[in-house]
Every structure is written in structure tokens, then in C-alpha cells.
Write a protein that holds these residues in place. Structure first.
Motif, PDB file in Angstrom:
ATOM      1  N   PHE A  24       8.359  -1.174   8.643  1.00 27.38           N
ATOM      2  CA  PHE A  24       7.143  -1.565   9.356  1.00 27.38           C
ATOM      3  C   PHE A  24       7.401  -1.767  10.847  1.00 27.38           C
ATOM      4  O   PHE A  24       8.437  -2.301  11.254  1.00 27.38           O
ATOM      5  CB  PHE A  24       6.578  -2.865   8.776  1.00 27.38           C
ATOM      6  CG  PHE A  24       5.692  -2.661   7.579  1.00 27.38           C
ATOM      7  CD1 PHE A  24       5.629  -1.448   6.928  1.00 27.38           C
ATOM      8  CD2 PHE A  24       4.915  -3.705   7.093  1.00 27.38           C
ATOM      9  CE1 PHE A  24       4.816  -1.258   5.818  1.00 27.38           C
ATOM     10  CE2 PHE A  24       4.098  -3.537   5.990  1.00 27.38           C
ATOM     11  CZ  PHE A  24       4.058  -2.306   5.353  1.00 27.38           C
ATOM     12  N   THR A  25       6.423  -1.347  11.649  1.00 26.84           N
ATOM     13  CA  THR A  25       6.444  -1.657  13.071  1.00 26.84           C
ATOM     14  C   THR A  25       5.933  -3.085  13.272  1.00 26.84           C
ATOM     15  O   THR A  25       5.469  -3.738  12.330  1.00 26.84           O
ATOM     16  CB  THR A  25       5.545  -0.680  13.852  1.00 26.84           C
ATOM     17  OG1 THR A  25       4.180  -0.859  13.405  1.00 26.84           O
ATOM     18  CG2 THR A  25       5.971   0.767  13.616  1.00 26.84           C
ATOM     19  N   ARG A  26       5.981  -3.548  14.513  1.00 29.66           N
ATOM     20  CA  ARG A  26       5.520  -4.903  14.808  1.00 29.66           C
ATOM     21  C   ARG A  26       4.045  -5.067  14.465  1.00 29.66           C
ATOM     22  O   ARG A  26       3.629  -6.083  13.903  1.00 29.66           O
ATOM     23  CB  ARG A  26       5.764  -5.203  16.291  1.00 29.66           C
ATOM     24  CG  ARG A  26       5.421  -6.617  16.701  1.00 29.66           C
ATOM     25  CD  ARG A  26       5.831  -6.861  18.149  1.00 29.66           C
ATOM     26  NE  ARG A  26       5.510  -8.215  18.552  1.00 29.66           N
ATOM     27  CZ  ARG A  26       5.805  -8.724  19.752  1.00 29.66           C
ATOM     28  NH1 ARG A  26       6.442  -7.964  20.638  1.00 29.66           N
ATOM     29  NH2 ARG A  26       5.481  -9.958  20.055  1.00 29.66           N
ATOM     30  N   ASP A  27       3.223  -4.064  14.797  1.00 28.15           N
ATOM     31  CA  ASP A  27       1.792  -4.133  14.504  1.00 28.15           C
ATOM     32  C   ASP A  27       1.527  -4.119  12.997  1.00 28.15           C
ATOM     33  O   ASP A  27       0.627  -4.812  12.510  1.00 28.15           O
ATOM     34  CB  ASP A  27       1.061  -2.965  15.164  1.00 28.15           C
ATOM     35  CG  ASP A  27       0.970  -3.111  16.678  1.00 28.15           C
ATOM     36  OD1 ASP A  27       1.155  -4.242  17.165  1.00 28.15           O
ATOM     37  OD2 ASP A  27       0.736  -2.094  17.359  1.00 28.15           O
ATOM     38  N   GLN A  28       2.324  -3.333  12.263  1.00 29.26           N
ATOM     39  CA  GLN A  28       2.163  -3.283  10.809  1.00 29.26           C
ATOM     40  C   GLN A  28       2.526  -4.623  10.170  1.00 29.26           C
ATOM     41  O   GLN A  28       1.884  -5.050   9.209  1.00 29.26           O
ATOM     42  CB  GLN A  28       3.011  -2.164  10.223  1.00 29.26           C
ATOM     43  CG  GLN A  28       2.465  -0.762  10.470  1.00 29.26           C
ATOM     44  CD  GLN A  28       3.396   0.320   9.971  1.00 29.26           C
ATOM     45  OE1 GLN A  28       4.611   0.287  10.195  1.00 29.26           O
ATOM     46  NE2 GLN A  28       2.840   1.302   9.266  1.00 29.26           N
ATOM     47  N   ARG A  29       3.545  -5.283  10.706  1.00 22.32           N
ATOM     48  CA  ARG A  29       3.925  -6.591  10.177  1.00 22.32           C
ATOM     49  C   ARG A  29       2.834  -7.628  10.446  1.00 22.32           C
ATOM     50  O   ARG A  29       2.555  -8.490   9.611  1.00 22.32           O
ATOM     51  CB  ARG A  29       5.246  -7.046  10.792  1.00 22.32           C
ATOM     52  CG  ARG A  29       6.450  -6.258  10.299  1.00 22.32           C
ATOM     53  CD  ARG A  29       7.768  -6.861  10.753  1.00 22.32           C
ATOM     54  NE  ARG A  29       8.874  -6.046  10.290  1.00 22.32           N
ATOM     55  CZ  ARG A  29       9.391  -6.091   9.071  1.00 22.32           C
ATOM     56  NH1 ARG A  29       8.886  -6.938   8.185  1.00 22.32           N
ATOM     57  NH2 ARG A  29      10.396  -5.316   8.739  1.00 22.32           N
TER      58      ARG A  29
ATOM     59  N   ASN B 254       0.821  -1.214   0.000  1.00 17.30           N
ATOM     60  CA  ASN B 254       0.000   0.000   0.000  1.00 17.30           C
ATOM     61  C   ASN B 254       0.859   1.271   0.000  1.00 17.30           C
ATOM     62  O   ASN B 254       0.530   2.267   0.654  1.00 17.30           O
ATOM     63  CB  ASN B 254      -0.943   0.014   1.207  1.00 17.30           C
ATOM     64  CG  ASN B 254      -2.120  -0.928   1.039  1.00 17.30           C
ATOM     65  OD1 ASN B 254      -2.529  -1.229  -0.083  1.00 17.30           O
ATOM     66  ND2 ASN B 254      -2.651  -1.419   2.144  1.00 17.30           N
ATOM     67  N   GLY B 255       1.977   1.220  -0.722  1.00 17.81           N
ATOM     68  CA  GLY B 255       2.844   2.380  -0.860  1.00 17.81           C
ATOM     69  C   GLY B 255       3.857   2.558   0.251  1.00 17.81           C
ATOM     70  O   GLY B 255       4.699   3.464   0.182  1.00 17.81           O
ATOM     71  N   ASN B 256       3.820   1.717   1.283  1.00 13.51           N
ATOM     72  CA  ASN B 256       4.734   1.845   2.425  1.00 13.51           C
ATOM     73  C   ASN B 256       5.822   0.778   2.369  1.00 13.51           C
ATOM     74  O   ASN B 256       5.528  -0.400   2.143  1.00 13.51           O
ATOM     75  CB  ASN B 256       3.962   1.723   3.740  1.00 13.51           C
ATOM     76  CG  ASN B 256       2.896   2.789   3.885  1.00 13.51           C
ATOM     77  OD1 ASN B 256       3.168   3.967   3.652  1.00 13.51           O
ATOM     78  ND2 ASN B 256       1.690   2.393   4.268  1.00 13.51           N
ATOM     79  N   ASP B 257       7.077   1.189   2.592  1.00 10.09           N
ATOM     80  CA  ASP B 257       8.220   0.285   2.552  1.00 10.09           C
ATOM     81  C   ASP B 257       8.144  -0.682   3.731  1.00 10.09           C
ATOM     82  O   ASP B 257       8.114  -0.256   4.898  1.00 10.09           O
ATOM     83  CB  ASP B 257       9.519   1.090   2.601  1.00 10.09           C
ATOM     84  CG  ASP B 257      10.754   0.216   2.338  1.00 10.09           C
ATOM     85  OD1 ASP B 257      10.622  -1.021   2.368  1.00 10.09           O
ATOM     86  OD2 ASP B 257      11.830   0.792   2.103  1.00 10.09           O
ATOM     87  N   MET B 258       8.142  -1.979   3.459  1.00 10.57           N
ATOM     88  CA  MET B 258       8.014  -2.967   4.518  1.00 10.57           C
ATOM     89  C   MET B 258       9.215  -2.992   5.452  1.00 10.57           C
ATOM     90  O   MET B 258       9.104  -3.449   6.593  1.00 10.57           O
ATOM     91  CB  MET B 258       7.786  -4.359   3.917  1.00 10.57           C
ATOM     92  CG  MET B 258       6.389  -4.549   3.377  1.00 10.57           C
ATOM     93  SD  MET B 258       6.171  -6.118   2.520  1.00 10.57           S
ATOM     94  CE  MET B 258       6.817  -7.255   3.733  1.00 10.57           C
ATOM     95  N   ALA B 259      10.359  -2.485   4.998  1.00 12.26           N
ATOM     96  CA  ALA B 259      11.547  -2.456   5.860  1.00 12.26           C
ATOM     97  C   ALA B 259      11.351  -1.524   7.056  1.00 12.26           C
ATOM     98  O   ALA B 259      12.043  -1.656   8.067  1.00 12.26           O
ATOM     99  CB  ALA B 259      12.768  -2.027   5.055  1.00 12.26           C
TER     100      ALA B 259
END
Length: 327
Positions: A89-94, A82-87
Motif C-alpha cells: 500500500f501507498t501512503r494514500d491507500q493506508r 479488497n484483493g490488494n496486499d496491504m504490504a
């Protein structure tokens, strides 16, 4: 063939790499090389569409899918969700990402726990990730069984009481339980009888329309790819060599490797006239890939510069890109 629609990218891979170290020695292991399983692959999976990766065994398709599933971490490049770099990501985002990306594997028998009934198998992701009442989970499970063409009373059966096609329907229901945005389909019909494959492909297309889910399809069978896909990427020795909308790729293949793959597949109609295109030799080792274009040792159109200069992906128009010195 599915129709192409304009939509936003859910997942975008940008120059992704996955290198595996090769070691020597039994005690003091020393890194002596790298296997470049995926080497600079870029593509987008759009909302509500199917993107397929094709190529011979060992070309990097499954490793690419594992990076999307976060089973493997990229050695280089990045993946955006969704346009956000996974590198970043916070724990909740992961955790949210893992719920949004599910998978259906080739062999439904090995992916289902033989000691669990079908109901708990489908419920498991819901119980682990969603705070629902028991009645809500039961209702959701029965709805999913209906959606994939099974009966609600079959939730009390064990996997061995189903046929191969029915077990794949159960795996699809489990993947849909969290209403994911993307499902990775790793050879979803290749282990099934020919008579059942069309049913499962039609079911997957129907569920895509119903749920708005996107698919990343990994497949060898080009008939499956042609029927289900909106866009196709062709991989060879860890690199993307051609990408195009499905109809464009099959009617106007440009890269010699793509032409060879299509020539080796069954025609869409018995009276279809096609150019015979037979490859010689074997796929080179990813531990020691050829210089220049990695396909040049097997290419019938090889030129002097092919063994020296690596071709870049060039836009040929109509969303068709290819990496070949012929173009």
C-alpha cells in the motif's frame, strides 16, 4: 443466528503470524525466545457478514484484531484488503484503509473522552478525514444519533451523563461516522448489563443491514457469537483449530477444543441435551508451546502421533475445516 450469503471478501488474512521477542538482561538486552501470539492464521471477512473469533484468553484473538486494525504489523504472512496486499500500500491507500476499518471496544467508558461532548466525539473522525461544511457535519451527527437510538439533543451531553448501554451506542455511532467497510467489535457487550446486551446486539445487526458493514467479532460469550455470526473461527494457542458456518459449528463441532468451549457455555434452551466435555489442565505457555498438536496435553482423545505431528486444517465439507488427527 444470521443467515449466510454469498459475497466477496473485504479482508483476507493469509498465514498471518505475530511473534513478540522475549529479552533478558537489564542493560545489554538479549533475545532469548519468541512468544508466538498468532501463528499462521488464515480467514476471510466477507461483505456484509460477521466473522467471529473465539477461544480462551491468550489464544491470540485480540492480537489478530490488532493486525487487522494495523495497530500491530504481521511478523509473517499477509493481509489483503479488497484483493490488494496491504504490504504494497501507498501512503494514500493506508489512509483510506484506516478510514475503512473502525473499532468498538469492550468498555465504552474508557474509549470516550470524558471532557468532550457527545457531538464532537462523533464528529471527530469526520473533521479529521472528510472535507465537509459545519452544517453537513452537524446533520450527519444527528443522523448517526438517530440511527443508534439516541436523541439529537443528547449531542450536547457529556459521556458521564449516559448509561453504559447508551455510551456503547455513542461508540458505535462514532465508528459508523466514516461509513467503514469493516468494524472490529472487541467484546462489545461483555461489559454491559445482561438486560442491555440483547438491545445492543439487535442494534448491531440492524446497522449491518442498513449500512452493509462487515464485522470482525472478538468474543468469549458463545451466545453472542451464535446470534450475530455468519462464520466462526476457533483459535487455540495462536492457531486456528476449526472454522465453519455458525449453524454447522454449533450443531456439529468436530475439534475436541470446540466441543469443550460449547459444553462450558450456557445452553440455547434449558431442555437441550448436550455432551458434557470438561477440559483438564491449563493453557500451555506460548513461549514454549507443546510439540505436535498444541492441544494434545489437554485432549481426552490424544494419540501417539498427536505429540509428534502437527495436524493441518482439512476441509470436512460444507465450509467446515478442522485441524485434528481424529479427522
Amino acid at each position: 443466528m444470521a443467515s449466510t450469503q454469498q459475497s466477496n471478501a473485504i479482508i483476507e488474512l493469509d498465514q498471518c503470524q505475530k511473534y513478540f521477542p522475549v529479552t533478558a538482561g537489564s542493560i545489554l538486552k538479549k533475545v532469548v525466545g519468541q512468544v508466538k501470539a498468532v501463528d499462521g492464521v488464515s480467514f476471510k471477512i466477507k461483505e456484509g457478514e460477521t466473522y467471529s473469533l473465539v477461544g480462551e484468553s491468550g489464544c491470540g484473538k485480540t492480537t489478530t484484531a490488532k493486525m487487522v486494525l494495523q495497530v500491530e504489523s504481521p511478523t509473517g504472512g499477509n493481509i489483503r484488503f479488497n484483493g490488494n496486499d496491504m504490504a504494497t500500500f501507498t501512503r494514500d491507500q493506508r489512509k483510506e484503509y484506516r478510514s475503512s476499518i473502525q473499532a468498538v471496544f469492550q468498555d465504552p467508558w474508557s474509549s470516550l473522552n470524558p471532557r468532550m461532548k457527545v457531538g464532537p466525539i462523533i464528529m471527530e473522525p469526520l473533521v479529521a478525514n472528510v472535507n465537509l461544511q459545519k452544517g453537513e457535519i452537524k446533520e450527519k451527527t444527528e443522523q448517526l444519533l438517530n440511527d443508534v437510538g439516541l436523541h439529537t439533543f443528547q449531542k450536547d451531553y457529556y459521556p458521564h451523563e449516559f448509561s453504559g448501554g447508551q455510551r456503547q451506542r455513542i461508540a458505535i455511532a462514532r465508528a459508523l461516522s466514516l461509513q467503514p467497510k469493516v468494524i472490529v467489535l472487541d467484546e462489545p457487550v461483555s461489559a454491559l448489563d445482561v438486560s442491555i446486551r440483547a438491545q445492543i446486539m439487535n442494534l448491531l445487526k440492524q446497522l449491518q443491514d442498513q449500512y452493509g458493514v462487515s464485522y470482525l467479532l472478538i468474543a468469549h460469550q458463545l451466545a453472542t457469537v451464535r446470534y450475530m455470526s455468519h462464520n466462526v473461527g476457533v483459535m487455540y494457542l495462536g492457531k486456528m483449530v476449526e472454522e465453519a458456518p455458525t449453524r454447522e459449528l454449533f450443531t456439529n463441532p468436530m475439534h475436541p477444543y470446540t466441543k469443550a468451549l460449547i459444553s462450558a457455555s450456557l445452553p440455547s434452551h434449558p431442555d437441550s441435551q448436550r455432551e458434557d466435555f470438561v477440559l483438564t489442565g491449563e493453557v500451555p505457555s506460548p513461549l514454549n508451546p507443546p510439540t505436535g498438536c498444541s492441544f494434545h496435553p489437554r485432549c481426552p482423545f490424544v494419540m501417539d502421533k498427536c505429540s509428534v505431528d502437527e495436524p493441518e486444517l482439512v476441509d470436512q465439507g460444507e465450509g467446515h475445516i478442522t485441524a485434528c488427527h481424529l479427522f
